[in-house]
Design a protein around this motif. Structure first.
Motif, PDB file in Angstrom:
ATOM      1  N   UNK A 185     -33.725 -17.219 -16.329  1.00  0.00           N
ATOM      2  CA  UNK A 185     -32.426 -17.065 -15.761  1.00  0.00           C
ATOM      3  C   UNK A 185     -31.703 -15.768 -16.032  1.00  0.00           C
ATOM      4  N   UNK A 186     -31.805 -15.268 -17.015  1.00  0.00           N
ATOM      5  CA  UNK A 186     -31.279 -13.906 -17.436  1.00  0.00           C
ATOM      6  C   UNK A 186     -31.857 -12.861 -16.510  1.00  0.00           C
ATOM      7  N   UNK A 187     -33.100 -12.950 -16.399  1.00  0.00           N
ATOM      8  CA  UNK A 187     -33.889 -12.109 -15.595  1.00  0.00           C
ATOM      9  C   UNK A 187     -33.365 -12.054 -14.226  1.00  0.00           C
ATOM     10  N   UNK A 188     -33.069 -13.093 -13.636  1.00  0.00           N
ATOM     11  CA  UNK A 188     -32.652 -13.272 -12.244  1.00  0.00           C
ATOM     12  C   UNK A 188     -31.221 -12.848 -12.128  1.00  0.00           C
ATOM     13  N   UNK A 189     -30.532 -13.143 -13.039  1.00  0.00           N
ATOM     14  CA  UNK A 189     -28.901 -12.828 -12.952  1.00  0.00           C
ATOM     15  C   UNK A 189     -28.720 -11.272 -12.964  1.00  0.00           C
ATOM     16  N   UNK A 190     -29.350 -10.365 -14.145  1.00  0.00           N
ATOM     17  CA  UNK A 190     -29.139  -9.245 -14.180  1.00  0.00           C
ATOM     18  C   UNK A 190     -28.932  -8.180 -12.800  1.00  0.00           C
ATOM     19  N   UNK A 191     -30.107  -8.231 -12.313  1.00  0.00           N
ATOM     20  CA  UNK A 191     -30.482  -7.307 -10.953  1.00  0.00           C
ATOM     21  C   UNK A 191     -29.490  -7.922  -9.844  1.00  0.00           C
ATOM     22  N   UNK A 192     -29.110  -9.096  -9.845  1.00  0.00           N
ATOM     23  CA  UNK A 192     -28.183  -9.523  -8.719  1.00  0.00           C
ATOM     24  C   UNK A 192     -26.742  -9.351  -9.016  1.00  0.00           C
ATOM     25  N   UNK A 193     -26.228  -9.150 -10.222  1.00  0.00           N
ATOM     26  CA  UNK A 193     -24.798  -9.058 -10.541  1.00  0.00           C
ATOM     27  C   UNK A 193     -24.876  -7.530 -10.635  1.00  0.00           C
ATOM     28  N   UNK A 194     -25.551  -6.707 -11.133  1.00  0.00           N
ATOM     29  CA  UNK A 194     -25.654  -5.342 -11.619  1.00  0.00           C
ATOM     30  C   UNK A 194     -25.007  -4.451 -10.330  1.00  0.00           C
TER      31      UNK A 194
END
Length: 600
Positions: free
Chosen positions: A222-231
């Motif tokens: 989940x964290x790996x998917x969240x970061x590039x989306x919100x960055x």
């Protein structure tokens, strides 16, 4: 030849639904034909992917069945309805995250988002009219074995009214899933934080992230998917990473957005989509050697991923922290689309180590510093202990929640000893990370259907796996796991979030291995109790064929032998079209490990 017996047989009426139980039922069934399908009532917990498939299988294959599915959410599809965090997607190629018999032609990309996946399972439910079995907004809160009725008393809570609903069933199916019960991280002071506190599995879309300094805890899927989306949207991200993990798509399965022409070909070119899906599935099934220590594929994948991670991170400090020392595959692999590249963006800070506590302002880490943030996101996963979400009480009074609290011990990932007429999807030691998971779920559903059919046609009152069968399976599993990368000292939900513990979430073999293991019932592994005489299923001497005036009463007379192969080897070769694929390389083992693997 006299025709009297034939005429008399054709006058025999077909038998209707029977609802009686116990010895009386056994006596009355003597008036029916062999293998008469008695009425069976089934309760299923959960209408996610597994529950929907189970409903489809029961509807397609059975008669004289009453099925009710209790689903706590307002919609079906389980985790794909619940998870709506930014970037939420599946880490399995989308064309192969479908049922084998139900392709979807218009996936947008190799790794599709949660919205598309929800649409797939929701459309599946509508297409086959499965909602008629489902009570949404109802959460099962208890199930207790009732000896008088030889089944379970089930209590569900109507979440809209708060009222309890009481039900009974002959067979109880748990399809509530493993990645479903989300949890907050056990960090002191978590709820002292004054800003918006979010969990990826319980996302609040009303919280604005734009222009904010966001804290992100976790570098699992989940964290790996969240970061590039919100960055690209936020002012700054401070991501807190406790441990390294392997991040890179497997070679040949990189992210790709399908072009209009590709999607058109999937629709219009006969066989194109099937060929594409089979190619991916073959590749996924060919990866199992990756999880065995010192295999050629494991060593090659390690070198490839190290190269990919170094190239994408391109920062020696981060490389030294983020590339694991343990084997590739010890934790679940994730494609990590654009994750590593995002770690080096100017508005991203990486804090490596433990979070000691959380304050009103932010996180205090083991480096002694406090990191103030505006919004805190916990991408910290689920309760993966395999304990049922509700008390499940056996005839002897034992609660499966207690029995599986320390170490869940299942029979082939689908059943528990001493808990009769209870079956579970994705139970302990099923192939949830060994290869294509939906293929495994299909085989679990088929195995359950075979057990239900056996109960329905053989006058069975109770069935559960023998304790010695479960013990032998666990012993075999533990021996096998010593040769795998999962046994390495990494913290993994495969081991209930521990570093050194029994591997409880994976099958001792490949997905194809599991498919063959569950191909046939092994009733010798079950304790079976009958309603009265165990042979009362023989009935009144008539076959069901004789009572069917539309059936061929001489169906076995033929011009040549076209019967099913009677040996397992012949059936397997026929089913898998053995001999039709040429030139595929075999998995090679290196060094002494080859000898060890051959012994396994």
């Amino acid at each position: 030849m006299a025709d009297f017996p034939v005429k008399e047989a054709m006058k025999m009426p077909t038998q209707g639904k029977r609802k009686s139980r116990g010895d009386e039922d056994a006596y009355r069934r003597l008036g029916g034909p062999i293998h008469q399908e008695r009425h069976v009532k089934i309760v299923c917990v959960g209408a996610g992917a597994s529950g929907l498939l189970f409903a489809y299988k029961i509807q397609r294959h059975f008669e004289n069945v009453d099925l009710t599915i209790y689903e706590k959410n307002s919609e079906v599809s389980g985790t794909w309805w619940e998870n709506k965090y930014p970037g939420c997607a599946c880490d399995v190629p989308s064309h192969n995250y479908t049922w084998s018999f139900e392709p979807k032609q218009d996936w947008s990309a190799v790794y599709a988002g949660s919205g598309e996946i929800f649409d797939y399972f929701n459309s599946f439910a509508h297409k086959y009219r499965l909602h008629k079995y489902i009570k949404t907004g109802h959460q099962v809160v208890s199930a207790t074995w009732d000896d008088d009725h030889c089944g379970y008393k089930v209590t569900a809570k109507d979440l809209s009214s708060g009222n309890e609903v009481h039900d009974t069933c002959d067979i109880l199916i748990n399809a509530s899933g493993i990645l479903n019960n989300w949890r907050w991280p056990a960090i002191p002071g978590l709820h002292d934080y004054n800003g918006p506190l979010l969990h990826t599995a319980n996302w609040d879309s009303s919280v604005e992230l734009e222009g904010k300094h966001v804290g992100l805890i976790g570098n699992g899927s989940s964290g790996i998917q969240v970061l590039p989306t919100i960055q690209p949207k936020v002012k700054h991200v401070t991501t807190f990473i406790r441990e390294p993990t392997w991040v890179s798509p497997v070679q040949g399965l990189e992210q790709h957005v399908y072009t209009p022409q590709e999607r058109q070909d999937f629709v219009n070119k006969p066989g194109a989509l099937t060929e594409y899906r089979k190619g991916i599935e073959t590749g996924l099934n060919g990866q199992f050697g990756l999880f065995l220590k010192n295999t050629t594929v494991n060593n090659a994948t390690h070198d490839y991923m190290v190269g990919q991670m170094k190239e994408k991170i391109n920062d020696e400090r981060l490389i030294s922290k983020l590339i694991p020392e343990w084997s590739v595959g010890c934790r679940r692999l994730t494609p990590g689309v654009n994750y590593l590249e995002s770690l080096t963006k100017p508005n991203v800070s990486v804090v490596y180590g433990e979070i000691d506590k959380i304050t009103e302002r932010g996180c205090v880490c083991d480096d002694g510093n406090e990191y103030p943030i505006d919004v805190l996101i916990c991408a910290t996963g689920f309760d993966t202990t395999f304990k049922p979400r509700f008390p499940l009480i056996a005839p002897n009074g034992k609660n499966l929640q207690d029995e599986w609290a320390k170490e869940p011990r299942s029979y082939l990932g689908i059943a528990a000893s001493e808990f009769p007429n209870y079956l579970v999807f994705l139970g302990p030691n099923c192939p949830i990370g060994n290869g294509p998971v939906l293929s495994a779920i299909e085989l679990q559903a088929d195995y359950m259907c075979k057990l239900i059919d056996h109960w329905q046609t053989h006058n069975i009152k109770k069935f559960s796996p023998k304790k010695e069968a479960v013990d032998d399976f666990i012993d075999h599993k533990n021996t096998f796991m010593q040769q795998t990368v999962w046994n390495d000292p990494c913290r993994s939900w495969y081991k209930s979030g521990q570093i050194d513990a029994p591997i409880t979430a994976l099958w001792p073999g490949s997905t194809l291995h599991y498919i063959e293991a569950l191909a046939d019932l092994r009733m010798e592994d079950f304790d079976v109790e009958y309603s009265g005489n165990r042979f009362s299923w023989l009935g009144n001497g008539y076959s069901q064929t004789e009572l069917d005036q539309t059936a061929d009463w001489a169906y076995y007379i033929r011009e040549y032998d076209d019967g099913e192969w009677l040996s397992r080897g012949k059936r397997r070769k026929d089913l898998t079209k053995s001999g039709t694929v040429k030139g595929r390389e075999q998995v090679n083992f290196s060094g002494k490990d080859a000898e060890q693997q051959s012994k396994l």
